[in-house]
Design an enzyme around this catalytic site. Structure first.
Site, PDB file in Angstrom:
ATOM      1  N   GLY A   1       0.512  -1.008   0.535  1.00 24.47           N
ATOM      2  CA  GLY A   1      -0.085  -0.127  -0.026  1.00 24.47           C
ATOM      3  C   GLY A   1       0.888   1.548  -0.236  1.00 24.47           C
TER       4      GLY A   1
ATOM      5  CE  LYS B   1      -7.428   1.470  10.791  1.00 29.18           C
ATOM      6  NZ  LYS B   1      -5.113   0.677  10.240  1.00 29.18           N
TER       7      LYS B   1
ATOM      8  CB  ALA C   1      -1.225   1.379  10.703  1.00 32.67           C
TER       9      ALA C   1
ATOM     10  CE1 TYR D   1       5.308 -22.131  10.030  1.00 28.75           C
ATOM     11  CE2 TYR D   1       6.356 -21.645   7.792  1.00 28.75           C
ATOM     12  CZ  TYR D   1       6.381 -21.862   8.621  1.00 28.75           C
ATOM     13  OH  TYR D   1       7.634 -22.900   9.249  1.00 28.75           O
TER      14      TYR D   1
ATOM     15  N   GLY E   1      -1.081 -12.499  16.752  1.00 29.51           N
ATOM     16  CA  GLY E   1      -0.746 -13.789  17.741  1.00 29.51           C
ATOM     17  C   GLY E   1       0.347 -13.845  17.007  1.00 29.51           C
TER      18      GLY E   1
ATOM     19  CG  ASN F   1      -5.410  -8.805   0.892  1.00 33.67           C
ATOM     20  OD1 ASN F   1      -4.966  -7.644   0.837  1.00 33.67           O
ATOM     21  ND2 ASN F   1      -6.512  -9.311   1.017  1.00 33.67           N
TER      22      ASN F   1
ATOM     23  CB  VAL G   1      -3.238 -10.428   7.594  1.00 28.61           C
ATOM     24  CG1 VAL G   1      -1.658 -10.144   6.588  1.00 28.61           C
ATOM     25  CG2 VAL G   1      -3.828  -8.860   8.133  1.00 28.61           C
TER      26      VAL G   1
ATOM     27  CE1 TYR H   1      -9.296   2.790   8.357  1.00 28.06           C
ATOM     28  CE2 TYR H   1      -9.991   5.014   9.225  1.00 28.06           C
ATOM     29  CZ  TYR H   1      -8.669   4.142   8.500  1.00 28.06           C
ATOM     30  OH  TYR H   1      -7.400   4.644   8.816  1.00 28.06           O
TER      31      TYR H   1
HETATM   32  P1  NAD Z   1      -3.402   1.594   1.628  1.00 28.94           P
HETATM   33  O1  NAD Z   1      -4.539   1.172   0.545  1.00 28.94           O
HETATM   34  O2  NAD Z   1      -2.482   2.618  -0.113  1.00 28.94           O
HETATM   35  O3  NAD Z   1      -3.165   0.845   2.135  1.00 28.94           O
HETATM   36  C1  NAD Z   1      -3.469  -0.706   2.993  1.00 28.94           C
HETATM   37  C2  NAD Z   1      -3.070  -1.965   2.318  1.00 28.94           C
HETATM   38  O4  NAD Z   1      -3.176  -3.424   2.666  1.00 28.94           O
HETATM   39  C3  NAD Z   1      -3.235  -2.425   0.726  1.00 28.94           C
HETATM   40  O5  NAD Z   1      -1.705  -2.726   0.141  1.00 28.94           O
HETATM   41  C4  NAD Z   1      -4.012  -3.434   1.452  1.00 28.94           C
HETATM   42  O6  NAD Z   1      -4.050  -4.572   0.152  1.00 28.94           O
HETATM   43  C5  NAD Z   1      -3.207  -3.866   2.470  1.00 28.94           C
HETATM   44  N1  NAD Z   1      -4.605  -5.219   3.124  1.00 28.94           N
HETATM   45  C6  NAD Z   1      -5.703  -4.355   2.890  1.00 28.94           C
HETATM   46  N2  NAD Z   1      -6.224  -5.850   3.939  1.00 28.94           N
HETATM   47  C7  NAD Z   1      -5.533  -6.206   3.355  1.00 28.94           C
HETATM   48  C8  NAD Z   1      -6.054  -7.812   4.274  1.00 28.94           C
HETATM   49  N3  NAD Z   1      -6.755  -8.357   4.160  1.00 28.94           N
HETATM   50  N4  NAD Z   1      -4.328  -9.077   4.220  1.00 28.94           N
HETATM   51  C9  NAD Z   1      -3.226  -8.297   3.326  1.00 28.94           C
HETATM   52  N5  NAD Z   1      -3.259  -6.814   3.705  1.00 28.94           N
HETATM   53  C10 NAD Z   1      -4.448  -6.082   3.389  1.00 28.94           C
HETATM   54  O7  NAD Z   1      -3.643   2.596   2.250  1.00 28.94           O
HETATM   55  P2  NAD Z   1      -2.328   3.442   2.903  1.00 28.94           P
HETATM   56  O8  NAD Z   1      -3.122   5.108   2.937  1.00 28.94           O
HETATM   57  O9  NAD Z   1      -0.977   3.108   2.415  1.00 28.94           O
HETATM   58  O10 NAD Z   1      -3.167   2.928   4.444  1.00 28.94           O
HETATM   59  C11 NAD Z   1      -2.616   1.586   5.409  1.00 28.94           C
HETATM   60  C12 NAD Z   1      -2.402   1.997   7.321  1.00 28.94           C
HETATM   61  O11 NAD Z   1      -2.478   2.831   7.795  1.00 28.94           O
HETATM   62  C13 NAD Z   1      -3.876   1.916   7.093  1.00 28.94           C
HETATM   63  O12 NAD Z   1      -3.990   0.899   8.516  1.00 28.94           O
HETATM   64  C14 NAD Z   1      -4.626   3.114   8.150  1.00 28.94           C
HETATM   65  O13 NAD Z   1      -5.186   2.348   8.685  1.00 28.94           O
HETATM   66  C15 NAD Z   1      -3.601   3.471   7.921  1.00 28.94           C
HETATM   67  N6  NAD Z   1      -3.576   5.278   7.811  1.00 28.94           N
HETATM   68  C16 NAD Z   1      -3.416   5.801   6.305  1.00 28.94           C
HETATM   69  C17 NAD Z   1      -3.447   7.042   6.661  1.00 28.94           C
HETATM   70  C18 NAD Z   1      -3.602   8.348   6.078  1.00 28.94           C
HETATM   71  O14 NAD Z   1      -3.689   8.862   5.821  1.00 28.94           O
HETATM   72  N7  NAD Z   1      -2.991   7.482   4.663  1.00 28.94           N
HETATM   73  C19 NAD Z   1      -3.874   8.303   7.947  1.00 28.94           C
HETATM   74  C20 NAD Z   1      -5.058   7.139   9.285  1.00 28.94           C
HETATM   75  C21 NAD Z   1      -4.351   5.335   8.899  1.00 28.94           C
END
Ligand code: NAD
Ligand code: UDP
Length: 311
Positions: free
Chosen positions: A12, A150, A115, A63, A103, A34, A58, A146
């Site tokens: 991401g 969180k 995060a 593993y 875990g 994923n 996840v 969401y």
């Molecule tokens: P993003 O959508 O670019 O990245 C999220 C990643 O998680 C993606 O690559 C996605 O494929 C992966 N993912 C989602 N569900 C999954 C699963 N079940 N198994 C494996 N991978 C999975 O978003 P981002 O902006 O990079 O955000 C990343 C994290 O940071 C998130 O947890 C988000 O809540 C947190 N966050 C981001 C911001 C922001 O401003 N960008 C602000 C607050 C919190």
């Protein structure tokens, strides 16, 4: 011996930058994703380094062979349009995914970093937001999938810390922007940039008076790593306290791109927070962290990236 970290959500926006910076600092990185909202294009430049990619959801058992020093749980849809289209995967990755990632950390005796988000404060009644504020969240509104995922993830993380003695950290991330956000991501900065670079109308939701505090990606990553290396277990806000209205940021982006776009107004999404600004006293005093990239400087770098992506 190199330190080994597992990063969920590594493909991401933030996860890919975090992976790259940890590689630069001498860590071995195992990225698990994923590709739900991420893309291998974000990490393909890392493949010849000490980086392994595992395509995996996840919410199922994770593993990983061998020792692990830290697990950073970044997997989750993060853009409002993504999590409103994917409500159940969002709830599952925040709940089941956090459980699996905790875990893994417990089994390996590793540190754990969650995060989390400024969304745990909801539509805040306290301004700016300190970590001690419990928030104003609508659990049954469209953003609840969401926000509550969180909040549950934070509760689960603290339970592993208190009950299992795991060394856990919680970073409450405020709106972060930068290269590798998707053109169609839907969040304000990528939406305004892709619209302006195409000379299309720029869509401001509501009257544009709602505020956000935008952090450039390199500042965020620096804060996350400082927190990971600290002895702190309670939540820490990482965000740039400079607060702007959404109308102002739309105008700034139109001006900086030299676009002929005009602003059009669209209905404000349900429960869209009216204000958001981090109090970063804890990050400053405990981690010695403060943002160093000015908004205009970060926007220039991000516009350069979007120019290569918008056709
Ligand atoms: P993003 O959508 O670019 O990245 C999220 C990643 O998680 C993606 O690559 C996605 O494929 C992966 N993912 C989602 N569900 C999954 C699963 N079940 N198994 C494996 N991978 C999975 O978003 P981002 O902006 O990079 O955000 C990343 C994290 O940071 C998130 O947890 C988000 O809540 C947190 N966050 C981001 C911001 C922001 O401003 N960008 C602000 C607050 C919190
Ligand atoms: N927003 C907007 N136009 C867009 C996208 C977002 O006016 O095309 C607004 C949104 O309603 C919110 C702010 O910009 O008030 C920030 O939205 P974003 O989706 O970036 O993140 P949020 O802080 O809401 O999670």
């Amino acid at each position: 011996m190199k330190k080994r970290v597992v990063i969920t959500g590594a493909a991401g926006f933030i996860g890919s930058h975090l992976s790259e910076t940890l590689l630069d600092r001498g860590y071995e990185v195992i990225g698990v994703d994923n590709l739900l909202t991420g893309a291998t294009a974000n990490i393909e430049h890392l493949v010849n380094r000490d980086f392994t990619f595992i395509k995996h959801d996840v919410t199922n058992y994770i593993y990983i062979e061998g020792a692990v020093d830290a697990v950073l749980h970044w997997a989750s849809p993060a853009s409002p349009i993504d999590y409103m289209e994917l409500p159940i995967p969002t709830l599952k990755v925040g709940a089941l995914g956090t459980h699996k990632a905790l875990g893994l950390a417990k089994a390996k005796g590793a540190r754990f970093v969650l995060a989390s988000t400024s969304e745990v404060y909801g539509d805040p009644l306290e301004h700016p937001q300190k970590e001690s504020y419990w928030g104003n969240v609508n659990p049954v509104g469209p953003r609840g999938v969401y926000d509550e995922a969180k909040r549950f993830a934070e509760a689960m993380t603290m339970a592993y810390h208190r009950y299992h003695g795991l060394d856990t950290k919680i970073v409450r991330i405020f709106n972060t922007y930068g290269p590798r956000m998707r053109v169609n991501d839907g969040r304000a900065v990528p939406a305004f940039m892709s619209q302006a670079l195409r000379n299309e109308d720029v869509t401001v939701f509501g009257d544009g008076s709602q505020t956000r505090s935008f952090t450039y990606i390199t500042d965020l990553v620096d804060g996350i790593i400082r927190l990971m290396l600290s002895s702190e277990n309670d939540p820490v806000n990482i965000g740039n306290p400079r607060e702007t209205t959404i109308g102002e940021i739309a105008e700034t982006i139109i001006q900086m791109t030299g676009a002929r776009s005009k602003i059009i107004y669209r209905p404000l999404p349900t429960d869209d927070p009216k204000v958001r600004q981090p109090d970063i006293t804890r990050a400053r005093t405990l981690l010695g962290w403060k943002p160093s990239v000015q908004l205009e400087e970060g926007l220039v770098k991000t516009i350069e990236y979007f120019k290569t992506k918008v056709s």
